[in-house]
Motif scaffolding. Structure first.
Motif, PDB file in Angstrom:
ATOM      1  N   LEU A 108       0.849  -1.179   0.000  1.00 48.40           N
ATOM      2  CA  LEU A 108       0.000   0.000   0.000  1.00 48.40           C
ATOM      3  C   LEU A 108       0.890   1.236   0.000  1.00 48.40           C
ATOM      4  O   LEU A 108       1.981   1.220   0.569  1.00 48.40           O
ATOM      5  CB  LEU A 108      -0.882   0.033   1.250  1.00 48.40           C
ATOM      6  CG  LEU A 108      -2.007  -0.986   1.369  1.00 48.40           C
ATOM      7  CD1 LEU A 108      -2.557  -0.992   2.793  1.00 48.40           C
ATOM      8  CD2 LEU A 108      -3.111  -0.672   0.377  1.00 48.40           C
ATOM      9  N   MET A 109       0.425   2.301  -0.631  1.00 49.77           N
ATOM     10  CA  MET A 109       1.115   3.575  -0.502  1.00 49.77           C
ATOM     11  C   MET A 109       0.237   4.497   0.346  1.00 49.77           C
ATOM     12  O   MET A 109      -0.912   4.782  -0.002  1.00 49.77           O
ATOM     13  CB  MET A 109       1.384   4.212  -1.868  1.00 49.77           C
ATOM     14  CG  MET A 109       2.135   5.522  -1.788  1.00 49.77           C
ATOM     15  SD  MET A 109       3.739   5.400  -0.937  1.00 49.77           S
ATOM     16  CE  MET A 109       4.664   4.378  -2.081  1.00 49.77           C
ATOM     17  N   MET A 110       0.774   4.909   1.474  1.00 49.90           N
ATOM     18  CA  MET A 110       0.069   5.844   2.345  1.00 49.90           C
ATOM     19  C   MET A 110       0.496   7.267   2.024  1.00 49.90           C
ATOM     20  O   MET A 110       1.681   7.547   1.845  1.00 49.90           O
ATOM     21  CB  MET A 110       0.391   5.548   3.816  1.00 49.90           C
ATOM     22  CG  MET A 110      -0.278   6.524   4.788  1.00 49.90           C
ATOM     23  SD  MET A 110       0.242   6.310   6.523  1.00 49.90           S
ATOM     24  CE  MET A 110       1.837   7.188   6.509  1.00 49.90           C
ATOM     25  N   GLU A 111      -0.481   8.155   1.933  1.00 55.38           N
ATOM     26  CA  GLU A 111      -0.197   9.580   1.869  1.00 55.38           C
ATOM     27  C   GLU A 111      -0.954  10.241   3.010  1.00 55.38           C
ATOM     28  O   GLU A 111      -2.192  10.192   3.060  1.00 55.38           O
ATOM     29  CB  GLU A 111      -0.610  10.182   0.535  1.00 55.38           C
ATOM     30  CG  GLU A 111      -0.251  11.665   0.430  1.00 55.38           C
ATOM     31  CD  GLU A 111      -0.430  12.220  -0.969  1.00 55.38           C
ATOM     32  OE1 GLU A 111      -1.302  13.098  -1.135  1.00 55.38           O
ATOM     33  OE2 GLU A 111       0.281  11.781  -1.887  1.00 55.38           O
ATOM     34  N   GLY A 123       0.067  20.897   7.253  1.00 56.53           N
ATOM     35  CA  GLY A 123      -0.083  20.836   5.807  1.00 56.53           C
ATOM     36  C   GLY A 123       1.010  20.076   5.084  1.00 56.53           C
ATOM     37  O   GLY A 123       1.053  20.060   3.854  1.00 56.53           O
ATOM     38  N   VAL A 124       1.908  19.425   5.836  1.00 52.85           N
ATOM     39  CA  VAL A 124       3.000  18.664   5.226  1.00 52.85           C
ATOM     40  C   VAL A 124       2.484  17.295   4.793  1.00 52.85           C
ATOM     41  O   VAL A 124       1.785  16.612   5.547  1.00 52.85           O
ATOM     42  CB  VAL A 124       4.170  18.503   6.215  1.00 52.85           C
ATOM     43  CG1 VAL A 124       5.293  17.683   5.586  1.00 52.85           C
ATOM     44  CG2 VAL A 124       4.678  19.861   6.671  1.00 52.85           C
ATOM     45  N   ARG A 125       2.841  16.896   3.571  1.00 55.71           N
ATOM     46  CA  ARG A 125       2.437  15.590   3.039  1.00 55.71           C
ATOM     47  C   ARG A 125       3.548  14.568   3.272  1.00 55.71           C
ATOM     48  O   ARG A 125       4.719  14.846   3.007  1.00 55.71           O
ATOM     49  CB  ARG A 125       2.123  15.676   1.544  1.00 55.71           C
ATOM     50  CG  ARG A 125       0.889  16.494   1.236  1.00 55.71           C
ATOM     51  CD  ARG A 125       0.559  16.512  -0.250  1.00 55.71           C
ATOM     52  NE  ARG A 125      -0.662  17.256  -0.484  1.00 55.71           N
ATOM     53  CZ  ARG A 125      -1.881  16.723  -0.463  1.00 55.71           C
ATOM     54  NH1 ARG A 125      -2.015  15.414  -0.235  1.00 55.71           N
ATOM     55  NH2 ARG A 125      -2.938  17.465  -0.664  1.00 55.71           N
ATOM     56  N   HIS A 126       3.161  13.404   3.740  1.00 57.76           N
ATOM     57  CA  HIS A 126       4.107  12.320   4.005  1.00 57.76           C
ATOM     58  C   HIS A 126       3.667  11.099   3.202  1.00 57.76           C
ATOM     59  O   HIS A 126       2.493  10.717   3.240  1.00 57.76           O
ATOM     60  CB  HIS A 126       4.119  11.964   5.492  1.00 57.76           C
ATOM     61  CG  HIS A 126       4.359  13.131   6.398  1.00 57.76           C
ATOM     62  ND1 HIS A 126       5.589  13.402   6.951  1.00 57.76           N
ATOM     63  CD2 HIS A 126       3.504  14.102   6.850  1.00 57.76           C
ATOM     64  CE1 HIS A 126       5.500  14.473   7.706  1.00 57.76           C
ATOM     65  NE2 HIS A 126       4.250  14.920   7.667  1.00 57.76           N
ATOM     66  N   ARG A 127       4.617  10.470   2.494  1.00 60.45           N
ATOM     67  CA  ARG A 127       4.320   9.259   1.733  1.00 60.45           C
ATOM     68  C   ARG A 127       5.184   8.118   2.244  1.00 60.45           C
ATOM     69  O   ARG A 127       6.387   8.300   2.504  1.00 60.45           O
ATOM     70  CB  ARG A 127       4.577   9.472   0.239  1.00 60.45           C
ATOM     71  CG  ARG A 127       3.519  10.303  -0.455  1.00 60.45           C
ATOM     72  CD  ARG A 127       3.907  10.621  -1.889  1.00 60.45           C
ATOM     73  NE  ARG A 127       4.186   9.443  -2.684  1.00 60.45           N
ATOM     74  CZ  ARG A 127       3.262   8.708  -3.319  1.00 60.45           C
ATOM     75  NH1 ARG A 127       1.978   9.030  -3.215  1.00 60.45           N
ATOM     76  NH2 ARG A 127       3.605   7.671  -4.043  1.00 60.45           N
ATOM     77  N   ALA A 128       4.590   6.946   2.388  1.00 67.83           N
ATOM     78  CA  ALA A 128       5.343   5.786   2.862  1.00 67.83           C
ATOM     79  C   ALA A 128       4.624   4.516   2.423  1.00 67.83           C
ATOM     80  O   ALA A 128       3.387   4.450   2.435  1.00 67.83           O
ATOM     81  CB  ALA A 128       5.473   5.806   4.386  1.00 67.83           C
ATOM     82  N   ALA A 164      -4.902   5.632   1.317  1.00 64.25           N
ATOM     83  CA  ALA A 164      -4.163   4.381   1.123  1.00 64.25           C
ATOM     84  C   ALA A 164      -4.635   3.737  -0.171  1.00 64.25           C
ATOM     85  O   ALA A 164      -5.843   3.606  -0.404  1.00 64.25           O
ATOM     86  CB  ALA A 164      -4.382   3.441   2.298  1.00 64.25           C
ATOM     87  N   GLN A 165      -3.674   3.355  -1.000  1.00 63.81           N
ATOM     88  CA  GLN A 165      -3.995   2.727  -2.286  1.00 63.81           C
ATOM     89  C   GLN A 165      -2.875   1.767  -2.652  1.00 63.81           C
ATOM     90  O   GLN A 165      -1.701   2.050  -2.392  1.00 63.81           O
ATOM     91  CB  GLN A 165      -4.172   3.781  -3.370  1.00 63.81           C
ATOM     92  CG  GLN A 165      -4.715   3.253  -4.688  1.00 63.81           C
ATOM     93  CD  GLN A 165      -5.118   4.381  -5.621  1.00 63.81           C
ATOM     94  OE1 GLN A 165      -4.676   5.508  -5.488  1.00 63.81           O
ATOM     95  NE2 GLN A 165      -5.981   4.078  -6.572  1.00 63.81           N
ATOM     96  N   LEU A 166      -3.239   0.627  -3.248  1.00 68.02           N
ATOM     97  CA  LEU A 166      -2.240  -0.351  -3.632  1.00 68.02           C
ATOM     98  C   LEU A 166      -1.311   0.233  -4.688  1.00 68.02           C
ATOM     99  O   LEU A 166      -1.760   0.825  -5.668  1.00 68.02           O
ATOM    100  CB  LEU A 166      -2.936  -1.603  -4.171  1.00 68.02           C
ATOM    101  CG  LEU A 166      -2.168  -2.922  -4.065  1.00 68.02           C
ATOM    102  CD1 LEU A 166      -1.964  -3.297  -2.601  1.00 68.02           C
ATOM    103  CD2 LEU A 166      -2.913  -4.020  -4.802  1.00 68.02           C
ATOM    104  N   ASP A 167      -0.012   0.060  -4.485  1.00 70.57           N
ATOM    105  CA  ASP A 167       0.990   0.547  -5.423  1.00 70.57           C
ATOM    106  C   ASP A 167       1.342  -0.585  -6.383  1.00 70.57           C
ATOM    107  O   ASP A 167       2.260  -1.362  -6.145  1.00 70.57           O
ATOM    108  CB  ASP A 167       2.226   1.023  -4.659  1.00 70.57           C
ATOM    109  CG  ASP A 167       3.295   1.616  -5.565  1.00 70.57           C
ATOM    110  OD1 ASP A 167       3.026   1.760  -6.774  1.00 70.57           O
ATOM    111  OD2 ASP A 167       4.395   1.930  -5.066  1.00 70.57           O
ATOM    112  N   VAL A 168       0.611  -0.672  -7.481  1.00 74.35           N
ATOM    113  CA  VAL A 168       0.790  -1.788  -8.409  1.00 74.35           C
ATOM    114  C   VAL A 168       2.088  -1.679  -9.192  1.00 74.35           C
ATOM    115  O   VAL A 168       2.548  -2.656  -9.796  1.00 74.35           O
ATOM    116  CB  VAL A 168      -0.407  -1.891  -9.376  1.00 74.35           C
ATOM    117  CG1 VAL A 168      -1.685  -2.221  -8.616  1.00 74.35           C
ATOM    118  CG2 VAL A 168      -0.581  -0.611 -10.181  1.00 74.35           C
TER     119      VAL A 168
END
Length: 260
Positions: free
Chosen positions: A101-104, A110-115, A231-235
């Motif tokens: 999954l890719m979490m944003e 207001g800071v965006r975090h991706r993991a 959250a969305q699958l990172d294909v």
């Protein structure tokens, strides 16, 4: 014509920072040699499920399969530890491709975090007050207000981890679903979660974020004081795991559903 079995001549060994795992790595290196991470045909991870998760993240997208052997406290994702005939076991192993999954997450500044997360993306209340959340799937609101201690979005590989402890469903590998599981829901009291198509995007808005602060976690990566999480699958990204044919992850998932 069947394809020839893969050859794993160059083996790299990684171990958890425990005496048991480190000692196992030293014995295996003395027996089978040690390839560098860059040249390895396969990574053998020694430890528990936490070590497997760390290894999946470390080698994500590099195309090298990972074979885990249990030298830790929890080993659902690990094969049985044996030192004999390791190259033969690797050649006979079943390969499973998993996508994270890719979490944003957006915090209160207001800071965006991706993991990425191979197990789950989870939200947790930070104080004594329950979180108040709004849940949307593909831009359609499904729950206007969910009051709870938290909520989990779990992959099939992660469905037997925290998701199972929170009474979420077990998802066999290959199932095109994600588990959306609440943690101690208060309202709606009878809502026990949902199965979501893995092509969908799950958006969770934190209501009253200042009064009811919430943190978000993607496997080991935590963001405090979030206001929204998707959250969305990172294909486009994947990792390969290797399992002994008689002890594969799908068999373990089936077995877990019949344990009382």
């Amino acid at each position: 014509m069947s394809e020839p079995a893969p050859s794993f001549e160059k083996i790299a060994f990684v171990a958890a920072s425990t005496p048991e795992a480190e000692a196992a790595r030293e014995r295996l290196v003395s027996r089978y040699g040690k390839a560098s991470d860059d040249e390895a045909d396969v990574i053998v991870a020694l430890g528990g499920d936490g070590m497997m998760l760390q290894t999946l993240h470390a080698f994500r997208g590099q195309g090298v399969p990972i074979y885990g052997m249990h030298r830790g406290s929890v080993g659902f994702l690990m094969n049985t530890y044996r030192e004999d005939h390791l190259p033969d076991r690797l050649a006979a192993a079943v390969q499973v491709q998993i996508h994270p999954l890719m979490m944003e997450a957006v915090d209160q500044d207001g800071v965006r975090h991706r993991a990425p997360a191979f197990n789950e993306v989870a939200l947790f209340r930070q104080t004594y007050q329950a979180g108040k959340l709004r849940v949307s799937i593909d831009d359609k609101v499904r729950l206007d207000e969910l009051i709870c201690d938290g909520v989990i979005v779990a992959t099939p590989a992660g469905s037997t981890a925290y998701n199972l402890s929170a009474h979420g469903p077990i998802l066999p590998l290959g199932t095109p679903l994600l588990a959306l599981t609440p943690i101690s829901p208060f309202r709606p009291r009878r809502w026990r979660g949902a199965l979501v198509p893995d092509k969908g995007r799950i958006d969770i808005a934190v209501l009253e974020a200042g009064k009811r602060p919430v943190s978000a976690v993607a496997d080991h990566y935590e963001v405090r004081n979030v206001v929204s999480v998707s959250a969305q699958l990172d294909v486009a990204s994947s990792s390969a795991m290797l399992f002994d044919p008689d002890h594969g992850l799908e068999e373990r998932i089936l077995r877990e559903q019949f344990v009382y």
